[in-house]
Write a protein that holds these residues in place. Sequence first.
Motif, PDB file in Angstrom:
ATOM      1  N   VAL A   1      -2.372  17.676   8.552  1.00  0.00           N
ATOM      2  CA  VAL A   1      -1.849  18.785   7.749  1.00  0.00           C
ATOM      3  C   VAL A   1      -2.557  20.079   8.130  1.00  0.00           C
ATOM      4  O   VAL A   1      -3.794  20.132   8.200  1.00  0.00           O
ATOM      5  N   GLY A   2      -1.770  21.123   8.359  1.00  0.00           N
ATOM      6  CA  GLY A   2      -2.348  22.418   8.703  1.00  0.00           C
ATOM      7  C   GLY A   2      -1.377  23.226   9.532  1.00  0.00           C
ATOM      8  O   GLY A   2      -0.159  22.966   9.528  1.00  0.00           O
ATOM      9  N   ASP A   3      -1.881  24.208  10.254  1.00  0.00           N
ATOM     10  CA  ASP A   3      -1.042  25.043  11.109  1.00  0.00           C
ATOM     11  C   ASP A   3      -0.474  24.189  12.242  1.00  0.00           C
ATOM     12  O   ASP A   3      -1.224  23.667  13.076  1.00  0.00           O
TER      13      ASP A   3
ATOM     14  N   ALA B   1       1.150  23.415   6.967  1.00  0.00           N
ATOM     15  CA  ALA B   1       0.610  24.093   5.779  1.00  0.00           C
ATOM     16  C   ALA B   1       0.173  25.493   6.220  1.00  0.00           C
ATOM     17  O   ALA B   1      -0.695  25.626   7.089  1.00  0.00           O
ATOM     18  N   PRO B   2       0.751  26.531   5.649  1.00  0.00           N
ATOM     19  CA  PRO B   2       0.510  27.896   6.134  1.00  0.00           C
ATOM     20  C   PRO B   2      -0.803  28.521   5.679  1.00  0.00           C
ATOM     21  O   PRO B   2      -1.195  29.568   6.197  1.00  0.00           O
ATOM     22  N   GLU B   3      -1.491  27.897   4.716  1.00  0.00           N
ATOM     23  CA  GLU B   3      -2.696  28.514   4.169  1.00  0.00           C
ATOM     24  C   GLU B   3      -3.916  27.604   4.330  1.00  0.00           C
ATOM     25  O   GLU B   3      -3.782  26.387   4.446  1.00  0.00           O
TER      26      GLU B   3
ATOM     27  N   LYS C   1      -3.559  29.407  -3.858  1.00  0.00           N
ATOM     28  CA  LYS C   1      -3.182  28.868  -2.543  1.00  0.00           C
ATOM     29  C   LYS C   1      -2.574  27.472  -2.698  1.00  0.00           C
ATOM     30  O   LYS C   1      -3.144  26.468  -2.260  1.00  0.00           O
ATOM     31  N   LYS C   2      -1.405  27.442  -3.280  1.00  0.00           N
ATOM     32  CA  LYS C   2      -0.750  26.159  -3.534  1.00  0.00           C
ATOM     33  C   LYS C   2      -0.207  25.521  -2.265  1.00  0.00           C
ATOM     34  O   LYS C   2       0.135  24.329  -2.261  1.00  0.00           O
ATOM     35  N   ASP C   3      -0.112  26.303  -1.176  1.00  0.00           N
ATOM     36  CA  ASP C   3       0.360  25.752   0.091  1.00  0.00           C
ATOM     37  C   ASP C   3      -0.767  25.657   1.113  1.00  0.00           C
ATOM     38  O   ASP C   3      -0.526  25.632   2.328  1.00  0.00           O
ATOM     39  N   SER C   4      -2.000  25.595   0.621  1.00  0.00           N
ATOM     40  CA  SER C   4      -3.130  25.405   1.530  1.00  0.00           C
ATOM     41  C   SER C   4      -3.127  23.977   2.050  1.00  0.00           C
ATOM     42  O   SER C   4      -2.511  23.076   1.461  1.00  0.00           O
TER      43      SER C   4
END
Length: 355
Positions: free
Chosen positions: A38-40, A67-69, A84-87
């Motif tokens: 999960v991540g960029d 995940a953009p954040e 940062k709910k989309d971290s």
Amino acid sequence: MPNTPRIVVDAMGGDFGPRINVPAAVTAAERGVDIILVGDEDSIRAELDKTRAPDRDRNLSIDIVHAPEVVGMEEKPSDALRKKKDSSIMVCCRLVKEGRADGLISAGNSGATVAAAMFTIGRIRGVERPALAGVMPTEKNPIVLIDVGANVDSKPFHLAQYGLMAEVLAKHVLHIPKPRVGLLSIGEEEGKGNTVTKEAFDLLKSSHLNFIGNVEGRDIFTGDVNVIVCDGFVGNVALKVSEGVAKSFGKILKGELKRDFFSKLGTLFLLPTLTRFARTLDYAEYGGAPLLGVKGSTIVCHGASNVKAITSAILMSARYVRNNANEHIVEQLEAHGDLSRFGRASRKSKKSESS
């Protein structure tokens, strides 16, 4: 429970992000664990391209969820959860909550990881406060030190619950048949310590655990006890002191071995012994600190973790899931209903009825 656990990895967590987390995930996948990174997405794919050589098996079970954040290491956990709910760590937790993953590991902001796991994934039935269990090397077997930082103020029944949960970790994940459980205090004699430890002593003594009584700080690394219970303030200090001593000892030893020609010559003969010694003290052998008391399997890793440490954490999380550790924790709590929040609530209602 699935034969092949699926573990979600916070690829952006830690000091090095995908550069460490992605190769570690690939290594764990090669050892039979299904992985979700999960991540960029672009950063993850770039590291995957570097990690996977052309002749490497490309049939590994590795998925990517964008995940953009990212939650920074210095950010307040409350701000991270709210803003940062989309971290990456929040997305990891949602995947576990939704049943798309069985556990997660993160080397990112530890406070945010603990908070996100508690409030997004949720606690196991009966657990009042989840606790971080540090797995540390000793002269013999590894020990579980609990709590090492999740709760800086604990009540006696919290400490008793920590002991119940850590015994499951030692028995079913570290494979110690009958873990010896001790309570960290300022003296071995019964009656030593403050009010909290004295009351916790009585609760642990009345449990079915293999409770050996109070232990002191000097007993941590002897290996004569398998689980040591304390509150998060004391446990975190003990953990950090241990890390500092090990690091300083290593630097002092390295300096002495390089002091002169004869020291350097002797080092050549001692090299195999020194290598085994370093491996014994290496935190990377155990990966991270499991957060006991939450659903699924959550392991919090050191921010400076290397590939070996992250790999070890993923494999420990998979072992935790395979061995149904949470089911065993539920069994422990049900066997000690007076230590569950439901048991306490029941006692309170009975008292109010009688009054």
